[in-house]
Design a protein around this motif. Sequence first.
Motif, PDB file in Angstrom:
ATOM      1  N   VAL A   1     -46.592 -42.696 -41.776  1.00 20.82           N
ATOM      2  CA  VAL A   1     -46.111 -43.925 -41.004  1.00 20.82           C
ATOM      3  C   VAL A   1     -45.912 -43.753 -39.572  1.00 20.82           C
ATOM      4  CG1 VAL A   1     -43.577 -44.650 -42.035  1.00 20.82           C
ATOM      5  CG2 VAL A   1     -45.452 -46.803 -41.392  1.00 20.82           C
ATOM      6  N   THR A   2     -45.741 -44.486 -38.262  1.00 21.69           N
ATOM      7  CA  THR A   2     -45.309 -44.139 -37.315  1.00 21.69           C
ATOM      8  C   THR A   2     -44.719 -45.540 -37.256  1.00 21.69           C
ATOM      9  OG1 THR A   2     -46.789 -42.444 -37.015  1.00 21.69           O
ATOM     10  CG2 THR A   2     -45.817 -43.343 -35.126  1.00 21.69           C
ATOM     11  N   ILE A   3     -43.349 -45.240 -36.431  1.00 27.01           N
ATOM     12  CA  ILE A   3     -42.686 -46.761 -36.081  1.00 27.01           C
ATOM     13  C   ILE A   3     -42.499 -46.634 -34.753  1.00 27.01           C
ATOM     14  CG2 ILE A   3     -40.364 -47.979 -36.891  1.00 27.01           C
ATOM     15  CD1 ILE A   3     -42.020 -48.454 -39.593  1.00 27.01           C
ATOM     16  N   TYR A   4     -42.794 -47.755 -34.038  1.00 28.60           N
ATOM     17  CA  TYR A   4     -42.419 -47.660 -32.473  1.00 28.60           C
ATOM     18  C   TYR A   4     -41.376 -48.769 -31.974  1.00 28.60           C
ATOM     19  CZ  TYR A   4     -46.883 -45.378 -32.695  1.00 28.60           C
ATOM     20  OH  TYR A   4     -48.141 -44.673 -32.632  1.00 28.60           O
ATOM     21  N   VAL A   5     -40.732 -48.731 -31.294  1.00 34.33           N
ATOM     22  CA  VAL A   5     -39.725 -49.246 -31.455  1.00 34.33           C
ATOM     23  C   VAL A   5     -39.186 -48.978 -30.055  1.00 34.33           C
ATOM     24  CG1 VAL A   5     -37.996 -47.808 -32.708  1.00 34.33           C
ATOM     25  CG2 VAL A   5     -37.402 -50.318 -32.181  1.00 34.33           C
ATOM     26  N   THR A   6     -39.118 -50.097 -29.452  1.00 34.27           N
ATOM     27  CA  THR A   6     -38.139 -50.275 -27.993  1.00 34.27           C
ATOM     28  C   THR A   6     -36.479 -51.451 -28.164  1.00 34.27           C
ATOM     29  OG1 THR A   6     -38.955 -52.431 -27.317  1.00 34.27           O
ATOM     30  CG2 THR A   6     -40.210 -50.525 -26.307  1.00 34.27           C
TER      31      THR A   6
ATOM     32  N   PRO B   1     -51.363 -56.559 -42.723  1.00 36.61           N
ATOM     33  CA  PRO B   1     -50.046 -56.594 -41.900  1.00 36.61           C
ATOM     34  C   PRO B   1     -49.846 -57.220 -40.236  1.00 36.61           C
ATOM     35  CG  PRO B   1     -51.410 -54.312 -42.353  1.00 36.61           C
ATOM     36  CD  PRO B   1     -52.697 -55.362 -42.209  1.00 36.61           C
ATOM     37  N   ARG B   2     -48.432 -57.179 -40.815  1.00 37.21           N
ATOM     38  CA  ARG B   2     -48.015 -57.952 -39.423  1.00 37.21           C
ATOM     39  C   ARG B   2     -47.552 -56.887 -38.497  1.00 37.21           C
ATOM     40  NH1 ARG B   2     -49.801 -60.524 -43.602  1.00 37.21           N
ATOM     41  NH2 ARG B   2     -48.403 -62.887 -44.108  1.00 37.21           N
ATOM     42  N   ASN B   3     -47.544 -56.833 -37.227  1.00 35.35           N
ATOM     43  CA  ASN B   3     -47.106 -56.269 -36.220  1.00 35.35           C
ATOM     44  C   ASN B   3     -47.688 -54.596 -35.881  1.00 35.35           C
ATOM     45  OD1 ASN B   3     -45.040 -57.674 -34.685  1.00 35.35           O
ATOM     46  ND2 ASN B   3     -44.216 -57.832 -36.946  1.00 35.35           N
ATOM     47  N   PHE B   4     -48.765 -54.918 -36.606  1.00 31.39           N
ATOM     48  CA  PHE B   4     -49.910 -53.301 -36.705  1.00 31.39           C
ATOM     49  C   PHE B   4     -50.171 -52.628 -35.088  1.00 31.39           C
ATOM     50  CE2 PHE B   4     -52.991 -49.912 -37.829  1.00 31.39           C
ATOM     51  CZ  PHE B   4     -52.817 -50.223 -38.657  1.00 31.39           C
TER      52      PHE B   4
ATOM     53  N   THR C   1     -40.667 -54.846 -39.988  1.00 32.55           N
ATOM     54  CA  THR C   1     -40.876 -55.304 -38.352  1.00 32.55           C
ATOM     55  C   THR C   1     -40.341 -56.548 -38.093  1.00 32.55           C
ATOM     56  OG1 THR C   1     -42.962 -55.306 -38.919  1.00 32.55           O
ATOM     57  CG2 THR C   1     -42.337 -53.133 -37.839  1.00 32.55           C
ATOM     58  N   GLN C   2     -41.031 -57.658 -38.980  1.00 33.88           N
ATOM     59  CA  GLN C   2     -40.736 -59.173 -39.048  1.00 33.88           C
ATOM     60  C   GLN C   2     -38.846 -59.658 -38.862  1.00 33.88           C
ATOM     61  OE1 GLN C   2     -43.416 -61.214 -41.523  1.00 33.88           O
ATOM     62  NE2 GLN C   2     -44.239 -61.831 -40.008  1.00 33.88           N
ATOM     63  N   ALA C   3     -38.266 -58.687 -39.686  1.00 30.40           N
ATOM     64  CA  ALA C   3     -37.170 -59.070 -40.059  1.00 30.40           C
ATOM     65  C   ALA C   3     -36.407 -58.289 -39.513  1.00 30.40           C
ATOM     66  CB  ALA C   3     -36.881 -58.593 -42.109  1.00 30.40           C
ATOM     67  N   LEU C   4     -36.728 -57.210 -38.459  1.00 34.31           N
ATOM     68  CA  LEU C   4     -36.014 -56.803 -37.021  1.00 34.31           C
ATOM     69  C   LEU C   4     -35.448 -57.258 -36.014  1.00 34.31           C
ATOM     70  CD1 LEU C   4     -35.861 -53.213 -39.370  1.00 34.31           C
ATOM     71  CD2 LEU C   4     -34.204 -55.229 -39.659  1.00 34.31           C
ATOM     72  N   LYS C   5     -37.231 -57.588 -35.696  1.00 32.40           N
ATOM     73  CA  LYS C   5     -37.080 -58.294 -34.279  1.00 32.40           C
ATOM     74  C   LYS C   5     -35.902 -59.137 -33.348  1.00 32.40           C
ATOM     75  CE  LYS C   5     -41.664 -57.995 -32.830  1.00 32.40           C
ATOM     76  NZ  LYS C   5     -43.179 -58.648 -32.034  1.00 32.40           N
TER      77      LYS C   5
ATOM     78  N   ILE D   1     -41.111 -53.975 -32.575  1.00 28.78           N
ATOM     79  CA  ILE D   1     -41.167 -53.133 -33.323  1.00 28.78           C
ATOM     80  C   ILE D   1     -42.834 -53.145 -33.790  1.00 28.78           C
ATOM     81  CG2 ILE D   1     -39.171 -54.625 -34.773  1.00 28.78           C
ATOM     82  CD1 ILE D   1     -39.186 -51.741 -36.282  1.00 28.78           C
ATOM     83  N   ARG D   2     -43.204 -52.058 -33.515  1.00 26.98           N
ATOM     84  CA  ARG D   2     -45.127 -51.648 -34.481  1.00 26.98           C
ATOM     85  C   ARG D   2     -44.678 -50.539 -35.233  1.00 26.98           C
ATOM     86  NH1 ARG D   2     -47.608 -55.671 -31.852  1.00 26.98           N
ATOM     87  NH2 ARG D   2     -49.210 -54.824 -32.247  1.00 26.98           N
ATOM     88  N   PHE D   3     -45.797 -50.566 -35.539  1.00 29.77           N
ATOM     89  CA  PHE D   3     -46.568 -49.603 -37.290  1.00 29.77           C
ATOM     90  C   PHE D   3     -47.513 -48.983 -36.942  1.00 29.77           C
ATOM     91  CE2 PHE D   3     -47.813 -50.699 -41.024  1.00 29.77           C
ATOM     92  CZ  PHE D   3     -47.507 -52.225 -41.039  1.00 29.77           C
TER      93      PHE D   3
END
Length: 161
Positions: free
Chosen positions: A42-47, A19-22, A74-78, A56-58
């Motif tokens: 799942v836990t999502i972290y976002v700034t 997984p990317r951005n883990f 996470t890759q699509a939304l940065k 954005i990471r998870f």
Amino acid sequence: MSDLRDLYQEVILDHGKNPRNFGKIEGARSAHGHNPLCGDLVTIYVTVQDGVIEDIRFEGSGCAISTASASMMTQALKGRTREEVDRLFERFHEMVTGRADGTQGTDDLGKLAVFEGVVEFPLRVKCATLSWHTLKAALEASSEAAGPEQPGTPEPQVTTE
Ligand code: FES
């Protein structure tokens, strides 16, 4: 079509295994998501900076589809705006639930189109959408709070329906 399906499956397995951005973002807004069918979390972290997703990471443990979905989300939304995030989630949800009207295709979804096949497996829709629902909760909590996160602010919990 079966070549395309194989490719899609390969991409999902790759993101599921690597997984990317883990990981966590210290001090970021976050939310916990729970799939009641399997117990996965799942836990999502976002700034967010000036209305744009800055990072954005998870974290979490789930099946290949939920992990790959979180990774690719996470890759699509940065770098996307809140409006773009809402629109992409709507389109993604329409695709995996089969509610798309069929005239739009999946071009606007980019690589997220690899989840197109989920529509044939209704029980896996929650796997594919868990991270999206959780992100939405994190963003909504973030917009309700004026200013940066205050220490001790409880993290929102989401259970997919
Ligand atoms: Fe648990 Fe997919 S089986 S999230």
